[in-house]
Enzyme design. Structure first.
Site, PDB file in Angstrom:
ATOM      1  N   GLY A 306      22.422  31.028  51.531  1.00 59.15           N
ATOM      2  CA  GLY A 306      21.386  31.572  50.377  1.00 59.15           C
ATOM      3  C   GLY A 306      22.047  31.048  48.855  1.00 59.15           C
ATOM      4  N   ALA A 307      23.316  30.693  48.989  1.00 52.94           N
ATOM      5  CA  ALA A 307      23.830  30.069  47.527  1.00 52.94           C
ATOM      6  C   ALA A 307      25.185  29.442  48.011  1.00 52.94           C
ATOM      7  CB  ALA A 307      23.729  31.103  46.573  1.00 52.94           C
ATOM      8  N   GLU A 309      28.756  27.881  45.533  1.00 49.21           N
ATOM      9  CA  GLU A 309      29.375  28.317  44.341  1.00 49.21           C
ATOM     10  C   GLU A 309      30.087  27.180  43.565  1.00 49.21           C
ATOM     11  OE1 GLU A 309      30.609  29.442  47.249  1.00 49.21           O
ATOM     12  OE2 GLU A 309      32.861  29.262  47.322  1.00 49.21           O
ATOM     13  N   HIS A 342      27.744  36.702  42.873  1.00 49.39           N
ATOM     14  CA  HIS A 342      28.481  36.503  43.987  1.00 49.39           C
ATOM     15  C   HIS A 342      29.084  35.097  43.509  1.00 49.39           C
ATOM     16  CE1 HIS A 342      29.799  36.223  48.185  1.00 49.39           C
ATOM     17  NE2 HIS A 342      29.603  34.991  47.801  1.00 49.39           N
ATOM     18  N   GLU A 343      28.249  34.263  43.279  1.00 51.62           N
ATOM     19  CA  GLU A 343      28.681  32.687  42.911  1.00 51.62           C
ATOM     20  C   GLU A 343      29.277  32.580  41.714  1.00 51.62           C
ATOM     21  OE1 GLU A 343      28.431  31.479  45.636  1.00 51.62           O
ATOM     22  OE2 GLU A 343      26.705  32.363  46.523  1.00 51.62           O
ATOM     23  N   HIS A 346      32.881  33.722  42.359  1.00 48.58           N
ATOM     24  CA  HIS A 346      33.581  32.741  42.972  1.00 48.58           C
ATOM     25  C   HIS A 346      34.487  31.622  42.149  1.00 48.58           C
ATOM     26  CE1 HIS A 346      33.207  33.345  47.208  1.00 48.58           C
ATOM     27  NE2 HIS A 346      31.939  32.891  47.271  1.00 48.58           N
ATOM     28  N   GLU A 365      35.592  35.284  49.885  1.00 51.63           N
ATOM     29  CA  GLU A 365      34.278  35.568  50.306  1.00 51.63           C
ATOM     30  C   GLU A 365      34.185  37.391  50.231  1.00 51.63           C
ATOM     31  OE1 GLU A 365      31.751  34.119  49.922  1.00 51.63           O
ATOM     32  OE2 GLU A 365      32.203  32.028  50.516  1.00 51.63           O
TER      33      GLU A 365
HETATM   34  N1  BES Z   1      30.475  30.131  49.856  1.00 52.43           N
HETATM   35  C1  BES Z   1      29.287  30.746  50.384  1.00 52.43           C
HETATM   36  C2  BES Z   1      28.302  29.576  50.984  1.00 52.43           C
HETATM   37  C3  BES Z   1      28.644  29.230  52.023  1.00 52.43           C
HETATM   38  C4  BES Z   1      28.210  29.902  53.350  1.00 52.43           C
HETATM   39  C5  BES Z   1      29.060  28.081  52.336  1.00 52.43           C
HETATM   40  C6  BES Z   1      28.453  29.521  54.699  1.00 52.43           C
HETATM   41  C7  BES Z   1      29.331  27.439  53.870  1.00 52.43           C
HETATM   42  C8  BES Z   1      29.132  28.438  54.745  1.00 52.43           C
HETATM   43  C9  BES Z   1      28.684  31.294  49.142  1.00 52.43           C
HETATM   44  O1  BES Z   1      29.435  31.831  48.002  1.00 52.43           O
HETATM   45  C10 BES Z   1      27.997  32.596  49.823  1.00 52.43           C
HETATM   46  O2  BES Z   1      28.707  33.375  50.133  1.00 52.43           O
HETATM   47  N2  BES Z   1      26.451  32.668  49.661  1.00 52.43           N
HETATM   48  C11 BES Z   1      25.801  33.713  50.557  1.00 52.43           C
HETATM   49  C12 BES Z   1      25.104  34.404  49.657  1.00 52.43           C
HETATM   50  C13 BES Z   1      25.816  35.614  48.763  1.00 52.43           C
HETATM   51  C14 BES Z   1      25.104  36.430  47.809  1.00 52.43           C
HETATM   52  C15 BES Z   1      26.499  36.719  49.742  1.00 52.43           C
HETATM   53  C16 BES Z   1      25.012  33.166  51.687  1.00 52.43           C
HETATM   54  O3  BES Z   1      24.708  31.946  51.678  1.00 52.43           O
HETATM   55  O4  BES Z   1      24.589  33.857  52.550  1.00 52.43           O
HETATM   56 ZN    ZN Z   2      30.644  33.513  48.682  1.00 50.95          ZN
END
Ligand code: BES
Ligand code: ZN
Length: 922
Positions: A306-307, A309, A342-343, A346, A365
């Protein structure tokens, strides 16, 4: 260059193992052999701690025409123990010209590669001495990745049809090593100075602001970025693209910019304002200023998660960042605000203070997920984010009630296991137990604790330990008015409480039995399995909360033992535990308990909050699954739902009943459909009719709007005639206007779904999808196209997404899952998953939540032994390399077994059909 064998062995910490340990346990089977046939001097997956990086000087030159890149990395080293071997990571790249820059001069280093662990060994013919400064320099070259991690290619099509290519990074968790040689573990923090070579038609952005641009011979430009503060490799980022940007400055003087492809730059205003507001919020809440002079948010056309950080440059899916006030829905707004929150959370939790290793991923997380709700609650009260938090607990409990679950803090070693940590346990359970702690300690004490933790560990790494300075019991007792049974210790040991939640998997089921003024309490693990031995030996310290028919003040009791008794001041009609579901546990009301609650809901449901009601619905149905409560009781409880208007209670009610319907649907569809048609009245109808006045508009609060879209969609999918007729009219009007008519946003999903039922409607929608630049509209069209009953269109959708031209491959997993939920598509989805397994895991990576989600979602409605055999036969044929070790496979087996058990127990109940039909039918 020859290195004495004895020297090589010196670095191997243990004698070569007997072969009993597999590589995925972090140690090579035999002494590893490098690609050139020489022994590789390190046999562990984790890097040695003899040397750590201090500073990286990186120059990266992507070529967006040939789709590859070259680079030079110069790494300053800190030598902690004398050694002549440097072990670091590199994955799928050619390494050349490796030099040691020592105080005595420059020397070439001999390079060994061990691809299995993504490692390089750089061998020096002289010893690097402790305390002296050295640098290594490596040149490297690789292709831009065709997946969604490392330094990867992304592309998009302009409205005139031109395809434009760009390159972006996604390094978490173990992919920085695929972009440059590095010490790719979160505890090896260093400073990074980055230079990017690009063509003048592009721009480059990275973690830090650009300090200058230098013209190179041949017309290329080299952007120099300022040096970062100390950070982990997984947070490094750079993007080369033709993006445009918009900017604003926060109250604290941080420059925020949002980047997007030129034709979508007009959809960035909302994200820009949200980022400014939220960064200011965190600056104040954490009482620590954001560490960098700028933060960029970039919407990347191809993005798996989704995103992400990255420090100073967070990256997003386009749908996660781009907002069109006229076309985006209430839930889009909520989603975008939450992702940004969220980001940005972080930037402190994760970036400033980082977990030592991925086993404690939840430390960032879980916190970031939790902070989404804290920050929105305060900065965006109108979004009522509180209405949705308990959904996280339901999601977490779903996986945490299986024996394949794992503790929040779990040992992991290899990249697949690390990927698997990005699951509902780290995120949702992490957030829920933090919420429980906050509720227990008071928000004020919790905030103080967070600030202390962040300040103390800034720029460092931490392990699972939240108890900074033991909290005094007496203060809390006074604040919380805890009954004397709460704790007999002098100090309230937060650590001991939290350890029971982070080091044990699963969660407790608290059984409550009221006898006069006496409330008997007992706890056991809630587990969906036949094997009672698996529930033994678990004990939690549970901060119970409750209210009763005579007092709606929240009462507290810390249950530390297997059983206990608490005394009420007087006899009561009912008692409700886990007030507002701020605790991560389930409650079973034994004896007359459930009946008293059913009576309360039937006569005066507003005596309890919407969250309490949603919590009761959830608990009662979960108790049916393990045979503690009869299905009749759960259905009787849900009868009050025709009077329910709160979003979580409604969606939870539907969420429990729809799967029942679906399970039955898979068994005998025709008979069921007939029953659906005959039924005259239903709770849903009542709900919808209640909202009828403003049904086809966008009015109301966010929750009301989200609920409206949900109900309308549900009604249309379930063929509620008045809704279908109206939606058909609206679709035709919209089609006649060639898509120019602007429909109320919240109803478009339902309207598109109805339109996509006919081949002509579907084709029209597809044409509009193809050319639309509005991400949220596109995403609704895409979903509608996968909800149709037209088989050939479903097949076409899956093919389109696999091909990646018109529908992006990043959306393939979502399409497959959506098709699998379609009664006309579940077989197609399962067949597709099996037939394309190897391609899918290559593209989306083994262990990624994308893959696990696809696996569990495509199969979680199966409820027959035949399907279980089919699923077992497919996953049973996988090897370790193709995913046989993935946790999601066990989850899938367990879920199907649970469904089978459920059906065996409950299907014979005639009442089920009548009641469920009554509720769901139109
Ligand atoms: N750090 C994660 C991105 C990530 C996810 C990197 C899986 C490596 C593997 C980021 O901060 C995150 O948690 N993104 C979520 C969205 C958030 C709103 C819960 C995601 O990508 O689902
Ligand atoms: Zn995250």
């Amino acid at each position: 260059m020859l290195v004495a064998p004895v020297l090589l062995l010196l670095l191997v910490p243990f004698p070569p193992s007997s072969g009993a340990q597999l590589p995925n346990q972090g140690q090579a089977k035999d002494l590893p052999i490098a690609t050139n046939g020489q022994p590789f001097p390190w046999d562990r997956m984790r890097l040695p701690k003899t040397i750590s990086p201090l500073h990286y000087d990186l120059t990266i030159h992507p070529n967006l025409t040939t789709l590859d890149f070259t680079g030079v990395a110069r790494i300053e080293l800190d030598v902690h123990e004398d050694t002549s071997i440097i072990i670091l990571h590199a994955k799928q790249m050619q390494i050349s010209n490796v030099l040691l820059l020592a105080p005595e001069g420059i020397r070439p280093l001999h390079v060994l590669e061990y691809p299995h662990f993504h490692q390089l060994a750089l061998l020096s013919d002289s010893v690097l001495t402790k305390g002296r400064k050295y640098e290594v320099q490596l040149e490297f070259a690789a292709n831009l990745s065709d997946s969604y991690h490392g330094f990867y290619k992304s592309s998009y099509r302009t409205s005139s049809g031109e395809v434009r290519v760009m390159a972006s990074t996604q390094f978490e968790a173990t992919f920085a090593r695929a972009a440059f040689p590095c010490f790719d573990e979160p505890a090896f923090k260093a400073n990074f100075t980055i230079r990017i070579i690009r063509e003048p038609r592009h721009i480059a952005i990275s973690n830090m602001p650009k300090v200058k641009t230098v013209e190179l011979p041949g017309g290329l430009l080299e952007d120099h970025f300022d040096t970062t503060i100390k950070m982990s490799t997984y947070l490094v980022a750079y993007i080369v693209s033709d993006f445009l940007s918009v900017s604003k400055t926060t109250q604290h003087g941080v420059k925020i910019s949002v980047y997007a492809v030129p034709e979508k730059i007009n959809q960035t205003a909302y994200a820009l304002d949200a980022a400014v507001k939220l960064l200011d919020f965190y600056d104040n809440y954490y009482d620590i200023p954001y560490q960098l002079p700028k933060h960029d948010l970039a919407a990347i056309p191809d993005f798996q998660a989704g995103a992400m950080e990255n420090w100073g440059l967070s990256t997003y899916r386009e749908t996660g960042l781009l907002f069109d006030p006229d076309r985006s829905s209430a839930s889009d707004k909520l989603g975008i605000t939450k992702v940004i929150a969220h980001e940005l959370a972080h930037q402190w939790f994760g970036n400033l203070v980082t977990m030592e290793w991925w086993n404690d991923l939840w430390l960032k997380e879980g916190f970031a997920k939790f902070m989404e709700y804290i920050s929105l609650d305060i900065s965006y009260p109108e979004l009522h984010v509180d209405d949705f938090f308990l959904g996280k607990c339901f999601d977490a409990m779903e996986v945490d009630s299986l024996s394949s679950s794992h503790p929040v803090s779990t040992p992991v070693e290899n990249p697949m296991q690390i990927q698997e940590m990005f699951d509902d346990v780290s995120y949702d359970k992490g957030a829920c137990i933090l919420n429980m702690l906050r509720d227990f300690l008071t928000p004020e004490a919790f905030e103080i604790g967070i600030i202390q933790y962040l300040k103390r560990y800034s720029y460092q790494n931490t392990v699972n330990d939240l108890d900074e300075g033991r909290l005094k019991h007496r203060e809390f007792c006074a604040k919380r008015n805890l009954p004397s049974g709460a704790s007999s210790d002098d100090e309230l040991d937060v650590r001991a409480i939290m350890d029971t939640w982070t080091l044990q998997e699963g969660f407790p089921l608290v059984t409550v039995e009221v006898r006069g003024r006496e409330v008997r309490l007992s706890q056991e693990r809630y587990l969906k399995t036949d094997d009672p031995s698996l529930t033994e030996g678990f004990l939690w310290q549970i901060p119970l909360t409750y209210m009763t028919s005579t007092s709606n003040t929240i009462q507290r009791f810390l249950l530390k033992t297997k059983t206990d008794i608490l005394y009420l001041p007087e006899e009561v009609d009912w008692v409700k535990f886990n007030v507002d579901m701020s605790g991560y546990y389930m409650v079973h009301y034994a004896g007359e308990g459930w009946n008293s609650i059913i009576r309360l809901l039937q006569h005066n449901h507003t005596a309890l909050s919407g969250n309490d009601r949603a919590n009761l619905i959830h608990n009662v149905f979960q108790l049916v699954s393990i045979g503690k409560v009869r299905l009749d009781t759960a259905l009787e409880l849900s009868l009050y739902l025709s009077r329910e208007t709160e979003i979580m209670a409604v969606t939870q009610g539907f969420g429990e009943l729809v799967p029942l319907y679906k399970l039955m649907e898979k068994r005998d569809m025709a008979a069921l459909e007939n029953q659906m048609k005959v039924s005259k009245d239903s709770s849903l109808k009542t709900c919808i009719n209640k909202m009828c006045k403003n049904l086809w508009t966008d009015s109301g609060s966010v929750s009301e709007r989200v609920l409206r879209s949900y109900l309308l969609l549900f009604a249309c999918v379930r063929n509620y005639a008045p809704c279908v007729t109206k939606a058909t009219q609206l679709f035709n009007k919209w089609k006649d206007s060639d898509g120019t008519l602007s429909l109320p946003v919240d109803i478009t999903m339902a309207v598109f779904v109805i339109g996509a039922r006919t081949p002509e409607g579907w084709d029209f929608l597809f044409e509009k999808y193809r050319h639309s630049m509005q991400m949220s509209v596109k995403s609704r069209m895409k979903t509608a196209m996968t909800v149709t009953s037209l088989q050939d269109k479903l097949t076409w959708c899956v093919h389109l997404a696999s091909y990646g031209e018109v529908m992006k491959t990043q959306d393939l997993p979502g399409v497959v899952v959506s098709v699998s939920k379609n009664p006309h598509g579940y077989k197609l989805a399962w067949d597709f998953l099996r037939a394309n397994w190897h391609t899918l895991i290559k593209k989306f990576d083994l262990g990624s939540s994308t893959i696990s989600h696809m696996v569990t979602q495509v199969t979680n409605q199966y409820s027959t032994r035949e399907m279980l055999d089919e699923v077992r036969s497919f996953f049973g044929s996988l090897t370790e390399e193709t995913g046989s070790e993935m946790r999601c496979i066990q989850q899938t087996y367990e879920t199907i077994e649970d469904n089978i058990r459920w059906m065996d127990t409950n299907l014979p109940l005639a009442v089920l059909r009548q009641e469920v039909m009554h509720f769901l039918s139109m």
